[in-house]
Design a protein around this motif. Structure first.
Motif, mmCIF file in Angstrom:
data_model
loop_
_atom_site.group_PDB
_atom_site.id
_atom_site.type_symbol
_atom_site.label_atom_id
_atom_site.label_comp_id
_atom_site.label_asym_id
_atom_site.label_seq_id
_atom_site.Cartn_x
_atom_site.Cartn_y
_atom_site.Cartn_z
ATOM 1 N N THR A 58 -3.033 -1.008 -2.504
ATOM 2 C CA THR A 58 -4.034 0.009 -2.707
ATOM 3 C C THR A 58 -3.191 1.254 -2.774
ATOM 4 O O THR A 58 -2.162 1.382 -2.096
ATOM 5 N N GLY A 100 -8.671 11.037 -2.415
ATOM 6 C CA GLY A 100 -9.046 11.977 -1.510
ATOM 7 C C GLY A 100 -9.590 13.210 -1.609
ATOM 8 O O GLY A 100 -9.880 13.843 -0.562
ATOM 9 N N THR A 105 -3.139 5.364 -2.443
ATOM 10 C CA THR A 105 -3.996 6.379 -2.057
ATOM 11 C C THR A 105 -3.432 7.776 -2.525
ATOM 12 O O THR A 105 -2.307 8.107 -2.663
ATOM 13 N N THR A 146 1.054 5.841 -0.811
ATOM 14 C CA THR A 146 0.329 6.823 -1.090
ATOM 15 C C THR A 146 1.008 8.139 -1.797
ATOM 16 O O THR A 146 2.208 8.195 -1.588
ATOM 17 N N SER A 201 -7.726 4.882 -3.889
ATOM 18 C CA SER A 201 -8.530 5.726 -2.872
ATOM 19 C C SER A 201 -8.022 7.294 -3.264
ATOM 20 O O SER A 201 -6.991 7.700 -3.148
ATOM 21 N N ASP A 219 -3.959 11.592 -2.224
ATOM 22 C CA ASP A 219 -4.464 12.867 -1.366
ATOM 23 C C ASP A 219 -4.928 14.070 -2.116
ATOM 24 O O ASP A 219 -5.935 14.710 -1.691
ATOM 25 N N ASP A 265 0.839 -1.258 -0.119
ATOM 26 C CA ASP A 265 0.027 -0.176 0.119
ATOM 27 C C ASP A 265 0.923 1.308 0.021
ATOM 28 O O ASP A 265 1.888 1.467 0.804
#
Length: 397
Positions: free
Chosen positions: A331, A360, A333, A308, A358, A335, A306
């Motif tokens: 995953t 944000g 992410t 970001t 994901s 932001d 995972d």
């Protein structure tokens, strides 16, 4: 014997068979003009010998004590090279009198031994290999607003390029480098084994002229001032973390692969078609990324776990351009906001295969494709949303 200074040519017309320089302890000798000898013998004491003019020596030059320093200020050819042996001594290449060339392999028989300093404010070209695998020099330093050109491989425990100085590497560089306000330029097809860091006093600049792989961290202890990479049709790969204030992209179809965490302070702006940035770890682009109206691509790959991406992804006003692809088995992410409006949007956002994403913040894209994975939207979505066989989650409101 002792200290001596010879201002006239030595062996200019006919080479001496041998010259012996036997300094008293910690004294020095200077040859102020041309020097031409079949051989040179150094004494057993620490001290210095300066060759200020053009220098030619046929036999191998071998150090005979620690603390010896040989300084070359003219064009130099050492036909059978120069060796530190087991002695902790030094070579100084001084370009004060103008651009110069040093033709000789620089050897050591003990790893992490011997120091090479390039100084003088002009260019000194080192034509042959410096050190070797398993027998690296202890230090290579470029200082005094000098320009060092390394035409062959360099092996050194530490490479330092001080403020106002630069070094270009035309062949492999092995060792840990510090750009203390200096600039390192790596030629196309040349790989770097080791780390590259900024200095305590100033961050430095790294220029990748073509396809290059850097094995370890860049800017991990002290942030670099700038990195220029992704030259036209080239692929640069960073194996470790990358920390820099500015990342400047090169030409069309240039690509950078980041396998470690990335931290860039200023905005990253695409400037040519088919450029590609691939992030395989966490990435923070404080100033965001801007496709700038170009048909370029950002890839976020979660294969390693995972991850970001922190930072906005945008494009130029009144344009639809840029592709964001999310791939991998885990995953990723994102932001920051993607796009700004229906008139300032990405061309395509793809959550590929079984990847999970994901988001944000708000997304503005002409097309948004979701494969068999899960896409979670925590902001507004503007664009044509296509679902293959995966799942879409939306936040309340």
């Amino acid at each position: 014997e002792g200290s001596s200074n010879i201002s006239n040519d030595v062996g200019a017309s006919n080479a001496f068979d041998s010259v012996s320089v036997i300094n008293t302890a910690n004294s020095s000798s200077t040859f102020g003009a041309k020097f031409n000898s079949k051989a040179i013998t150094l004494g057993a004491n620490a001290g210095g010998v300066t060759f200020a003019g053009a220098t030619n020596i046929n036999d191998e030059v071998t150090y005979t004590a620690s603390g010896q320093t040989l300084t070359f200020g003219g064009n130099t050819t050492l036909t059978n090279n120069i060796s530190f042996g087991t002695y902790a001594s030094a070579i100084v290449l001084d370009s004060t009198a103008g651009d110069r060339t040093f033709n000789a392999v620089i050897n050591t028989t003990t790893d992490n031994n011997g120091a090479l300093t390039i100084q003088g404010g002009n260019k000194f070209t080192v034509s042959n290999q410096v050190g070797s695998s398993g027998n690296s020099l202890s230090a290579v330093t470029v200082t005094g607003s000098s320009n060092a050109v390394f035409a062959s491989e360099v092996y050194a425990t530490d490479v330092t390029i001080n403020s106002g100085s630069s070094a270009s590497f035309a062949a492999a560089l092995t060792g840990n480098s510090v750009l203390d306000g200096g600039t390192a330029t790596i030629a196309n097809g040349v790989d770097v084994t080791g780390s590259i860091d900024g200095g305590v006093n100033a961050g430095g600049s790294l220029v990748l002229s073509g396809t290059t792989s850097i094995s370890s961290n860049v800017g991990a202890t002290h942030r670099l001032t700038s990195i220029s990479a992704a030259a036209a049709n080239a692929t640069d790969t960073f194996g470790g973390t990358v920390t820099t204030s500015t990342l400047t992209l090169g030409g069309a179809s240039g690509k950078i692969i980041f396998n470690g965490e990335v931290d860039v302070t200023n905005a990253v702006t695409f400037n040519a078609t088919s450029q590609n940035l691939t992030f395989n770890d966490n990435a923070t682009l404080t100033g965001g990324a801007n496709f700038n109206g170009k048909g370029a691509t950002i890839v976020l790959d979660s294969t390693a776990g995972d991850k970001t991406f922190t930072g906005a992804i945008n494009t130029a006003a009144n344009s639809t351009s840029g592709t964001l692809t999310i791939q991998g088995d885990n995953t990723f992410t994102v932001d920051g906001q993607i796009g700004t409006s229906a008139s300032q949007q990405l061309s395509l956002v793809t959550v590929s295969g079984s990847s999970n994403a994901s988001f944000g913040a708000d997304i503005y894209a002409q097309t948004i494709n979701v494969g068999s994975g899960i896409a979670t939207f925590n902001g507004n979505v503007t664009g044509a949303l296509n679902l293959s066989s995966g799942t879409i989650n939306t936040a309340n409101g």
